[in-house]
Every structure is written in structure tokens, then in C-alpha cells.
Design a protein around this motif. Structure first.
Motif, mmCIF file in Angstrom:
data_model
loop_
_atom_site.group_PDB
_atom_site.id
_atom_site.type_symbol
_atom_site.label_atom_id
_atom_site.label_comp_id
_atom_site.label_asym_id
_atom_site.label_seq_id
_atom_site.Cartn_x
_atom_site.Cartn_y
_atom_site.Cartn_z
ATOM 1 N N LEU A 153 0.792 -1.229 0.000
ATOM 2 C CA LEU A 153 0.000 0.000 0.000
ATOM 3 C C LEU A 153 0.833 1.292 0.000
ATOM 4 N N PRO A 154 1.864 1.409 0.864
ATOM 5 C CA PRO A 154 2.648 2.653 0.845
ATOM 6 C C PRO A 154 3.264 2.942 -0.523
ATOM 7 N N LEU A 155 3.708 1.880 -1.205
ATOM 8 C CA LEU A 155 4.325 2.092 -2.517
ATOM 9 C C LEU A 155 3.281 2.522 -3.546
ATOM 10 N N LEU A 156 2.123 1.881 -3.467
ATOM 11 C CA LEU A 156 1.028 2.226 -4.373
ATOM 12 C C LEU A 156 0.639 3.684 -4.165
ATOM 13 N N TRP A 157 0.585 4.077 -2.912
ATOM 14 C CA TRP A 157 0.240 5.441 -2.534
ATOM 15 C C TRP A 157 1.246 6.424 -3.130
ATOM 16 N N MET A 158 2.521 6.043 -3.065
ATOM 17 C CA MET A 158 3.576 6.885 -3.620
ATOM 18 C C MET A 158 3.376 7.070 -5.127
ATOM 19 N N VAL A 159 3.111 5.954 -5.827
ATOM 20 C CA VAL A 159 2.949 6.025 -7.283
ATOM 21 C C VAL A 159 1.726 6.874 -7.632
ATOM 22 N N LEU A 160 0.602 6.607 -6.958
ATOM 23 C CA LEU A 160 -0.631 7.340 -7.267
ATOM 24 C C LEU A 160 -0.440 8.843 -7.061
ATOM 25 N N ALA A 176 3.142 12.618 7.919
ATOM 26 C CA ALA A 176 3.189 14.080 8.040
ATOM 27 C C ALA A 176 1.990 14.592 8.822
ATOM 28 N N PRO A 177 2.227 15.402 9.862
ATOM 29 C CA PRO A 177 1.121 15.797 10.740
ATOM 30 C C PRO A 177 0.056 16.657 10.046
ATOM 31 N N ASP A 178 0.457 17.476 9.060
ATOM 32 C CA ASP A 178 -0.542 18.378 8.467
ATOM 33 C C ASP A 178 -1.320 17.746 7.315
ATOM 34 N N SER A 179 -0.637 16.975 6.445
ATOM 35 C CA SER A 179 -1.334 16.460 5.272
ATOM 36 C C SER A 179 -1.182 14.956 5.109
ATOM 37 N N GLY A 180 -0.567 14.288 6.082
ATOM 38 C CA GLY A 180 -0.276 12.866 5.924
ATOM 39 C C GLY A 180 -1.506 11.995 6.040
ATOM 40 N N THR A 181 -1.423 10.807 5.452
ATOM 41 C CA THR A 181 -2.565 9.902 5.390
ATOM 42 C C THR A 181 -2.841 9.248 6.745
ATOM 43 N N ILE A 182 -1.775 8.799 7.417
ATOM 44 C CA ILE A 182 -1.980 8.070 8.676
ATOM 45 C C ILE A 182 -2.577 8.973 9.768
ATOM 46 N N PRO A 183 -2.048 10.198 9.985
ATOM 47 C CA PRO A 183 -2.712 11.083 10.954
ATOM 48 C C PRO A 183 -4.156 11.395 10.574
ATOM 49 N N ALA A 184 -4.432 11.500 9.260
ATOM 50 C CA ALA A 184 -5.803 11.773 8.820
ATOM 51 C C ALA A 184 -6.727 10.620 9.196
ATOM 52 N N ILE A 185 -6.260 9.385 8.956
ATOM 53 C CA ILE A 185 -7.069 8.216 9.311
ATOM 54 C C ILE A 185 -7.228 8.127 10.823
ATOM 55 N N PHE A 208 1.282 11.264 -9.517
ATOM 56 C CA PHE A 208 0.524 11.740 -10.672
ATOM 57 C C PHE A 208 -0.535 12.780 -10.285
ATOM 58 N N LYS A 209 -0.568 13.158 -9.012
ATOM 59 C CA LYS A 209 -1.599 14.101 -8.576
ATOM 60 C C LYS A 209 -1.118 15.537 -8.647
ATOM 61 N N GLN A 210 -2.077 16.443 -8.734
ATOM 62 C CA GLN A 210 -1.746 17.864 -8.672
ATOM 63 C C GLN A 210 -1.654 18.302 -7.210
ATOM 64 N N PRO A 211 -0.887 19.371 -6.943
ATOM 65 C CA PRO A 211 -0.666 19.813 -5.557
ATOM 66 C C PRO A 211 -1.958 19.954 -4.761
ATOM 67 N N SER A 212 -3.008 20.491 -5.393
ATOM 68 C CA SER A 212 -4.251 20.723 -4.656
ATOM 69 C C SER A 212 -4.863 19.409 -4.182
ATOM 70 N N GLU A 213 -4.606 18.322 -4.927
ATOM 71 C CA GLU A 213 -5.180 17.033 -4.550
ATOM 72 C C GLU A 213 -4.378 16.357 -3.445
ATOM 73 N N ILE A 214 -3.071 16.669 -3.406
ATOM 74 C CA ILE A 214 -2.203 16.000 -2.436
ATOM 75 C C ILE A 214 -2.473 16.507 -1.029
ATOM 76 N N VAL A 215 -2.545 17.837 -0.892
ATOM 77 C CA VAL A 215 -2.867 18.404 0.423
ATOM 78 C C VAL A 215 -4.366 18.666 0.468
ATOM 79 N N THR A 216 -5.078 17.668 0.949
ATOM 80 C CA THR A 216 -6.514 17.838 1.038
ATOM 81 C C THR A 216 -6.983 17.101 2.271
#
Lengths: 294, 321
Positions: free
Chosen positions: A42-49, B155-164, A52-60
């Protein structure tokens, strides 16, 4: 498969395709295996996905699994903000030269240790065993002084040389050669084949899985090595990929930075995955061969 | 695979050369006796040059005070650096952390892979290979990349694990800056990478076990549990010993790039280990003597542990021949 249609006979509940046996196989074999694989991948899949995302999608605040508008911007940014091509070429040379020397020497040494009788063999083995216990970290400081004194800072040979004094592959191959029955060499010996032919015509082909494993581990550690290249290089022209990747990390604080970093990471990992896919065939061939014939 | 190579390889060899070589060797018994040394000489020379020579240099440096600048003089200070290292509170912390790391990795990269490999025996053929290959993939990832993805996941602000975690009602802060969480985070990252290596080694060991033994035992009426503990595990012992030795000797080395990349040993040395300490002494504080003295001590300590283990393993290992 057919048991799903025909119910298992009650009289023989333990036959290979009975429903009970299938269920047991599924619950004891597949379910833990699939779960574990998911957690690992999963972590690797997450990295790959996310590469390909735009900045606005990554920090959401809501998790978006798939990129809504896939983009290659991150890859373009990763390759232009740092001299990626140069890093790649450097890594390629360091890995090819370093691994070839290490693997060939490991095969030769392990063969001599197991199949050749010569005086002081135990001394040599102890030398190799003790070297295995000398952590690379202990020699890093003297090696740095030596290489820097020789003018090897920011050179590729300066990155490669100190790594060649390793005993890991030799040790692993020796352990494997010990498990080979001595009888496989007797026929070759009767034929009058010298050590060179016995090694490459009998021992090496039979040990292909182990050699492929040693080659893989060596290539991976050479390509991924981080601390030594970090210490011995400080100019981008001579950096390898892992060290170069750290240059991308300085921009990570915003969403765009994470995306670029993920893209860079994917680019660093990809070549090693290709090598793995290639060598894996040999490893798999050896494994299945082993399980069929013993 | 090698079924094809063996018969194919025979005729391809040049018999003329072999005969000539044999004749030459017969004429020069000295040459024949020298051959084995040619096989091991390059490796031994490289080992001496890049492992043993630095080790000696290290011993020399450990009695000196020097800040790594070539123009500065090296001052002989006797055992002062050893006394200083041993009195540092960081050392005790780093040693304890190293032991905890080793324990955690024995669990993750030896015990867990054994369970996996044994479980996946009931999964046959391509499916098994596929899953084992996938589990192995993180081992191939450079520490720089794996630390990047995990730093972002945590990451505390945008990371997946803290969000979950927050969604589940357990908000968490920055694990890398948390004295109680920093070590766990390093164990998670390194363990995630090393798991696949153990699975591969044990799977290879299992594949090398002749199934005839188990079949014979089954014919004699042995139960599956008996076959597992009396036949499979003993025959697997060389692989298990090898893997444990690797874990004990190498886990400190696997850990320290990740420590450098995610926590820098902090906060307050809570996640440091002995090699990271050594690296800091040398390349952060530029105290060559201190780093060298610590290096000598760690080498001797690890050497004793390893010798003990090798001695033990020669007795415990069960070879099939």
C-alpha cells in the motif's frame, strides 16, 4: 473448483479437494498472505498514485485515492530542478562496476573455500567471517580520510572502491555451496575437469538461484547506498541518485514539494524493479526446480 | 532451469583447453597448488585494504585528538577519548536503543517471515511466487525513497496516517518529533523494508528441503505438526541461523540511514543507535578520536556477540548430508 458444484463426500472429509480442505487452505494460506501483501504494498502504491496528482489534490482533508486529473508535472519538475540524468548515469556506472566485481569475487572465493583443499583455509575463512562483523560504519571515517587524501572526493572511483572489501556475498554463497552434495563434483573430477571448469560448468549452474540472490542483493545495496556517497560527494555532478534525491527534499513543505518528491522516488526505484523482474525469473525457476526435485 | 544448462554446457566447453590446462598443471605441481590462492587473493586483498586497514587506522585515530582538517596536527591523547565515550550518557541510550532495535527486527525479519513462508506453503505455484515477490519489493527501495514516502504518510498536516487516526478519533501529532513515537516510526519503516528479505531467504531454504523426508514421515504415520517441528524446522535451521546472524549484525546498519533521514536520532537521542552516534561524532562534531574510539568499542562488542552466535549456530545447525 469443481468442489463448489459437487459437495464433498461426507465419508472422506480430508481428501485434497474437499470443501473443508479448501476452506482451510483459503483461511490459513490466502487470507493472511493477501492481507500482509496489501499492508506491505500500500505505501508504494500510494507513492505512485500521488506522483501523478496535482498539488491541490495532495494536500486535502478528504482522502482521494485515485488522481482526479493525472498529470506528469511532478515528473517534469523532478527531472528539471536537479540534474537527474547525471545522477542516473553516475548510479548506473557505480552499480554496474561495483556489483560485477563483488559477485565474481564472491563466487570464486566461496568455491575455493568449500571445494578446494589448501593450507590456511581456516585462516582465510576467519578473515572473511571477521570482516562480516566489521561494520561499514566503523571503517567510514578512515576510508574517508584515505579516499579524500587520494583525491577521490567527488569521483566515481571514490564512491566504488571502499565498498569492494565486502564478505557478505562470499559468506552467503559458502553457506549454499556447503549444502551441495560433494558427489556432484566427483563425476567432473573423474573426467579430469580442472577447478575452473568444475566451478563454471557444475557448481555455478546448480547454484544459479543463490547466485541470482547474491547478485540481486549486491545490485540493490549498490544502487541504494546512501551514507557513503553522501559523505564522499558534495557536488551534484558526482552524486548518485539517492544522494541527489535528498536535494529534492528541501522543497517538500508544500503539496507540490511532496508530489515532486514522490515522482523522484518512483524514478529512483523503477530501474531496480526492472532488475528484480529480470533476476526474479531465475530465482523463481530455481525455487520451483528445488521444490520439485528436492 | 539448470536442467537445461547442464547438458548444454558440456559440449560447449573447449576440451582442448582443458586438456592443455591439465597437462600444464601436471607438469607444474607448484602452479596447481597456487591455483586456489588465485581464487581467493583478489577478495582477500580488497578485504584487507578496505576493511582491515581502516580498522587499524581506526585504532590509531582513537588515541588522537584531531578535527579531520588535514592541515591541523593530530595530538596523541592516550585513552582520553575512550574515557570520554564511556562517560557519555548518549552512549548508554544508544546501546539500549540498539538492543531494542535488534529485538524488534528479529521479530519482524526472522519470526514473521517464518510464519509467512510456512503459511504460504499451502498456497501453490504462481500465486505464491507473486505474493512473495510483492512482499519483497520494499527491500529494493532506497532508504531515501522509503523515508520520503513514510515521512509523508506520517506528516502531521497532510499525511494519510494522521488523517485516518483523526477520523477514528485518535488524533496524533508528529511521530518523528515525539520521544515515545520516534523509535517506533523507525522500526516500522525499516521493518517494512526488511520483511521481504526474510521471506525470500526462508522460502529459498524451504524450497531446498527434499520433500521425500516429509513424505516418508507421513507414510510412517507422522502428523503434520510432527513433520513441521521434527523435519521442516530442523532442516530449515541453516537459513534461520543465517537470517538471525544477519539481523543481529546488520540491523544497526539498516537502521541508521533511516534514522538520519527521518529523526536525526531525536528527539533527545530517543531514536538514535550506536552507528548513528558514531557518524555524528565524526561528521557532525568533527571529533575523529571520539568517533574512532566508539567504533573500536562497538566492533569489539559486536565481534564477541557474533563469535558467540557462530559458535552456537555450528552446534544448532542441522545439515542435510
Amino acid at each position: 473448483m469443481s468442489t463448489a458444484v459437487t459437495p464433498a463426500p461426507v465419508a472422506a472429509p480430508d481428501t485434497a479437494f474437499s470443501r473443508k480442505n479448501l476452506l482451510a487452505t483459503l483461511s490459513a494460506g490466502y487470507v493472511p498472505l493477501v492481507l500482509a501483501t496489501l499492508v506491505v504494498v500500500l505505501p508504494l502504491l500510494w507513492m505512485v498514485l500521488n506522483s501523478f496528482k496535482q498539488p491541490s489534490e495532495i494536500v486535502t482533508t478528504q482522502l482521494q485515492f485515485l488522481p482526479q486529473a493525472p498529470t506528469l508535472d511532478n515528473y517534469q519538475a523532478a527531472m528539471t530542478t536537479v540534474p537527474f540524468g547525471r545522477f542516473f548515469a553516475n548510479s548506473l556506472i557505480v552499480t554496474a562496476v561495483g556489483s560485477t566485481v563483488k559477485v565474481v569475487l564472491a563466487i570464486l572465493t566461496a568455491y575455493a573455500l568449500v571445494f578446494v583443499d589448501f593450507p590456511f583455509k581456516n585462516v582465510v575463512f576467519v578473515l572473511i567471517l571477521v570482516a562480516l562483523m566489521v561494520p561499514a560504519q566503523v571503517s567510514i571515517l578512515p576510508n574517508y580520510i584515505l579516499i579524500a587524501g587520494m583525491g577521490g572526493k567527488n569521483t566515481l572511483w571514490g564512491i566504488i572502491l571502499p565498498g569492494l572489501g565486502t564478505a557478505f556475498g562470499t559468506f552467503l554463497l559458502r553457506q549454499h555451496f556447503l549444502t551441495l552434495p560433494k558427489s556432484i563434483l566427483e563425476a567432473a573430477e573423474l573426467d579430469g575437469a580442472g577447478h575452473w571448469r568444475r566451478l563454471w560448468r557444475v557448481v555455478a549452474p546448480v547454484s544459479l538461484p543463490s547466485i541470482a540472490t547474491v547478485a540481486l542483493v549486491t545490485v540493490v545495496s549498490e544502487w541504494n547506498d546512501y551514507i557513503w556517497p553522501l559523505i564522499i560527494t558534495d557536488k551534484p555532478e558526482s552524486m548518485t541518485l539517492p544522494v541527489g534525491l535528498t536535494l529534492l527534499q528541501n522543497t517538500e513543505s508544500n503539496g507540490a514539494g511532496w508530489g515532486i518528491l514522490m515522482a523522484g522516488s518512483v524514478l529512483v526505484i523503477l530501474p531496480i524493479l526492472v532488475v528484480f523482474a529480470m533476476l526474479q525469473r531465475y530465482i523463481v525457476a530455481g525455487l520451483t526446480q528445488g521444490s520439485v526435485t528436492g | 532451469m539448470f536442467v537445461e544448462v547442464l547438458p548444454g554446457g558440456g559440449p560447449a566447453a573447449s576440451p582442448v583447453q582443458a586438456v592443455a590446462g591439465r597437462a600444464a598443471a601436471a607438469r607444474h605441481p607448484l602452479a596447481r597448488r597456487l591455483v586456489p590462492y588465485l581464487y581467493i587473493l583478489p577478495a582477500v586483498v580488497l578485504l584487507v585494504l578496505w576493511t582491515y586497514w581502516p580498522l587499524l587506522q581506526n585504532v590509531g585515530l582513537s588515541f588522537q585528538d584531531w578535527n579531520l582538517i588535514p592541515t591541523r596536527p593530530r595530538v596523541f591523547v592516550g585513552t582520553e577519548k575512550y574515557a570520554k565515550v564511556l562517560s557519555l550518557p548518549e552512549l548508554r541510550q544508544a546501546l539500549m536503543n540498539t538492543v531494542v532495535y535488534i529485538g524488534a527486527f528479529l521479530l519482524i525479519s526472522v519470526a514473521l517471515p517464518l510464519v509467512f513462508a510456512l503459511l504460504s506453503r499451502s498456497v501453490q505455484g504462481r500465486a505464491r511466487t507473486f505474493y512473495q515477490a510483492l512482499i519483497f519489493v520494499p527491500f529494493l527501495v532506497t532508504p531515501v525513497a522509503s523515508s520520503a514516502v513514510w515521512r509523508w504518510l506520517f506528516a502531521p498536516d497532510s499525511g494519510t496516517i494522521p488523517a485516518i487516526a483523526a477520523a477514528l478519533g485518535h488524533p496524533m501529532g508528529d511521530v518523528f518529533r515525539d520521544p515515545d513515537g520516534s523509535m517506533t516510526s523507525v522500526i516500522v519503516i525499516v521493518g517494512w523494508q526488511m520483511l521481504g528479505f526474510g521471506v525470500l531467504v526462508i522460502a529459498a531454504g524451504l524450497a531446498g528441503i527434499n520433500p521425500d523426508y516429509a513424505a516418508a514421515a507421513a507414510l510412517d504415520g507422522a502428523r503434520r505438526r510432527q513433520i513441521l517441528w521434527r523435519i521442516t524446522v530442523p532442516l530449515l535451521s541453516p537459513s534461520l541461523v543465517f537470517l538471525s546472524l544477519m539481523t543481529i549484525l546488520l540491523s544497526a546498519q539498516w537502521t541508521y540511514p533511516i534514522i538520519d533521514l527521518v529523526t536525526q536520532g531525536g528527539p533527545g537521542n530517543s531514536s538514535t543507535n550506536i552507528y548513528y552516534l558514531l557518524y555524528q561524532f565524526g561528521f557532525r562534531n568533527f571529533d575523529a578520536g571520539l568517533s574512532a574510539a566508539a567504533g573500536v568499542l562497538f566492533f569489539v562488542g559486536f565481534g564477541l556477540v557474533a563469535l558467540l552466535f557462530v559458535e552456537l549456530s555450528e552446534r544448532l545447525s542441522f545439515h542435510d548430508n
